[in-house]
Write an enzyme that holds these catalytic residues in place. Structure first.
Site, PDB file in Angstrom:
ATOM      1  N   LYS A   1      18.478  33.561  24.827  1.00 36.58           N
ATOM      2  CA  LYS A   1      18.573  32.213  24.253  1.00 36.58           C
ATOM      3  C   LYS A   1      17.450  31.312  24.759  1.00 36.58           C
ATOM      4  O   LYS A   1      17.024  31.396  25.922  1.00 36.58           O
ATOM      5  CB  LYS A   1      19.943  31.626  24.613  1.00 36.58           C
ATOM      6  CG  LYS A   1      20.294  30.324  23.893  1.00 36.58           C
ATOM      7  CD  LYS A   1      21.710  29.899  24.264  1.00 36.58           C
ATOM      8  CE  LYS A   1      22.125  28.586  23.633  1.00 36.58           C
ATOM      9  NZ  LYS A   1      23.496  28.174  24.018  1.00 36.58           N
TER      10      LYS A   1
ATOM     11  N   SER B   1      26.613  27.117  20.374  1.00 35.71           N
ATOM     12  CA  SER B   1      25.185  26.935  20.154  1.00 35.71           C
ATOM     13  C   SER B   1      24.337  28.177  20.379  1.00 35.71           C
ATOM     14  O   SER B   1      23.129  28.161  20.149  1.00 35.71           O
ATOM     15  CB  SER B   1      24.669  25.824  21.081  1.00 35.71           C
ATOM     16  OG  SER B   1      24.721  26.238  22.448  1.00 35.71           O
TER      17      SER B   1
ATOM     18  N   SER C   1      30.158  28.040  23.144  1.00 37.52           N
ATOM     19  CA  SER C   1      28.843  28.354  22.592  1.00 37.52           C
ATOM     20  C   SER C   1      28.509  29.832  22.535  1.00 37.52           C
ATOM     21  O   SER C   1      27.589  30.227  21.826  1.00 37.52           O
ATOM     22  CB  SER C   1      27.752  27.620  23.384  1.00 37.52           C
ATOM     23  OG  SER C   1      27.869  26.233  23.191  1.00 37.52           O
TER      24      SER C   1
END
Length: 514
Positions: free
Chosen positions: A103, A193, A217
């Site tokens: 990420k 996210s 997330s």
């Protein structure tokens, strides 16, 4: 001798060329085995995953799951070195030569040729001092960082709910589900996210991915992508080099296609590689699982009946594996946790104080505070807040706080820990004599209880909605008091596919290594 080597190389190349591996279904476990057996090379894997990214990230289906791809020559050289190490007997571990996505809020050393920006142009061009702690451990274990995954900008803590779609960042654009083709469907959104990490694994861009989770997330986007995933307890993995939201809730976790994938990656990240792999082979015999029946978890009107029916059906089948399923488990403090103001009080104060500590050592940037980010967004609204992607209320709200040394923050944090730990998860598992608690990931704020407690949570795939083709999964969480919550979760994962069968793959994609 030369003839023998040539003959053996012909056999090896022929075996590789004849091999058919579906990128949409292959697990890191299978790749690790095939690498060890000499059936494939890390160079071949990297080339194939790069081709899949090229085909469908910006072009093709335009999934926009990857925000930065590692320079081709650089990672092919890394793969070649790892192949050489394997040939001469220097094996770093089960992830030796296996590609992974990371990420975009987890720092990677500049020598890897990728940025770390949390999806924002405000940090574009900034230079991090080193790898994040978890990245250093993965690289030492031989994993190949193939790219940085797109994400909800600033980990979905920029605008109030609905102000910016999950999976959108200014730098990366809008990540889209690999499963749902209809742009008008409410299920096109990959959730966030760690959106790009989940979509990337489901679309065959990599077999594994790292995400971060404050509250939901990792678990939500993984569930929407038919993946196994885990958010370890806060503090279980190093968080240095990770762009923070709220350190009391933040953790780095893993997504993959099998329990082995999760257990192995978690073992590398925590530095405890043996216990998690052992746990997945223990089976479910004697494991006690509580169905948490608080209002909204299983009876919410908006919750699709198919999700409820298939999830409960799968849980009931666990008895055939020796598990004990206890229905009608309750947590009296749940509503306070879900709908009280304390979580927001904690997160806004912690962001105000922790973000500058991350920004301080960055080079080639003038961004040092939350105020700098807010100003950048205002001055560059066309980039950072285009139509339909507005707002930065949460950043502004955080900037108005006085950090973590105020009575309001300290009271809120103590309250959250009390209602979610001692009076919440811990008392519930003790009072009902269960090891794990379960509810649908699609239930309202299914991740909030474990999030504010800082205890571990995982998800496993259950099925696919008939209405849209979007996968759904089960949220499984437990107490972290004894430090062994992650072991119980991966033990649960280890036998789950016996009940539900093969996980669903995106019907509109094709993956293959031939």
């Amino acid at each position: 001798m030369l003839f023998s080597l040539f003959f053996l190389s012909i056999i090896s190349v022929t075996a590789v060329l004849a091999l058919d591996i579906d990128l949409l279904t292959v697990t890191a476990e299978e790749l690790s085995y095939r690498l060890g057996a000499g059936q494939i090379s890390s160079v071949r894997l990297v080339e194939t995953y790069l081709a899949q990214i090229e085909a469908h990230n910006v072009h093709g289906l335009g999934l926009r799951a990857v925000i930065d791809v590692a320079p081709r020559k650089l990672i092919l050289d890394q793969a070649a070195l790892l192949d050489h190490e394997r040939r001469v007997g220097r094996l770093r571990g089960p992830l030796h030569g296996v590609p992974i996505l990371v990420k975009d809020n987890i720092a990677t050393h500049p020598s890897l040729g990728m940025q770390t920006t949390a999806g924002s142009f405000a940090l574009e061009g900034s230079i991090v001092p080193d790898d994040a702690g978890v990245i250093a451990r993965l690289r030492k274990a031989g994993a190949i960082i193939i790219g940085k995954s797109n994400m909800s900008e600033w980990a979905n803590f920029r605008a109030a709910f609905g102000g910016v779609p999950s999976g959108w960042s200014a730098r990366g654009g809008q990540t889209r589900s690999a499963y749902v083709t209809d742009p008008l469907s409410p299920d096109w959104n990959p959730s966030g996210s760690s959106s790009g990490s989940a979509v990337g694994v489901s679309a065959g861009f990599s077999p594994l991915a790292l995400g971060t989770e404050t509250d939901g997330s990792i678990i939500l986007p993984a569930s929407y992508a038919a993946l196994y995933a885990i958010k370890p307890a806060v503090g279980k993995v190093p968080m240095d080099g990770v762009i923070p939201i709220g350190p009391s809730l933040d953790s780095v976790g893993a997504m993959g296609k099998s329990a082995w994938d999760i257990a192995t990656t978690l073992g590398v990240m925590t530095g405890d590689e043996g216990s998690y792999l052992d746990a997945i082979y223990e089976g479910m015999g004697g494991l006690r699982i509580g169905i948490l029946r608080e209002p909204g978890f299983w009876d919410e009107p908006a919750l699709d009946k198919q999700i409820i029916d298939e999830s409960l059906d799968a849980l009931r089948k666990l008895g055939t594996l020796g598990a004990v399923v206890i229905d009608s488990v309750y947590m009296p403090t749940a509503q306070d946790i879900l709908f009280g103001p304390a979580e927001m009080t904690v997160l806004t104060a912690e962001l105000k104080e922790s973000l500058p500590l991350y920004l301080l050592p960055l080079k080639n940037t003038t961004i040092r505070t939350l105020s700098d980010i807010i100003t950048f967004n205002t001055n560059n609204a066309q980039l950072e807040m285009p139509p339909d992607h507005c707002c930065q209320e949460l950043l502004v709200l955080s900037n108005l706080t006085n950090g973590t040394r105020t009575p309001a923050y300290l009271t809120a944090l103590a309250h959250l820990h009390k209602v979610s730990r001692a009076d919440g998860i811990d008392s519930t598992v003790n009072n009902f004599n269960v090891d794990l608690l379960v509810m649908p990931v699609d239930a309202t704020r299914s991740t909030a209880i474990s999030a504010v407690a800082g205890w571990p949570i995982a998800t496993v795939p259950v099925g696919v909605l008939n209405s849209s083709g979007r996968p759904f999964g089960l949220a499984v969480f437990t107490s972290g008091t004894d430090g062994k919550g992650e072991e119980r979760l991966v033990r649960f994962m280890g036998s789950w596919s016996t009940i539900t069968g093969k996980r669903s793959v995106p019907g509109r994609l094709r993956g293959g290594l031939i």
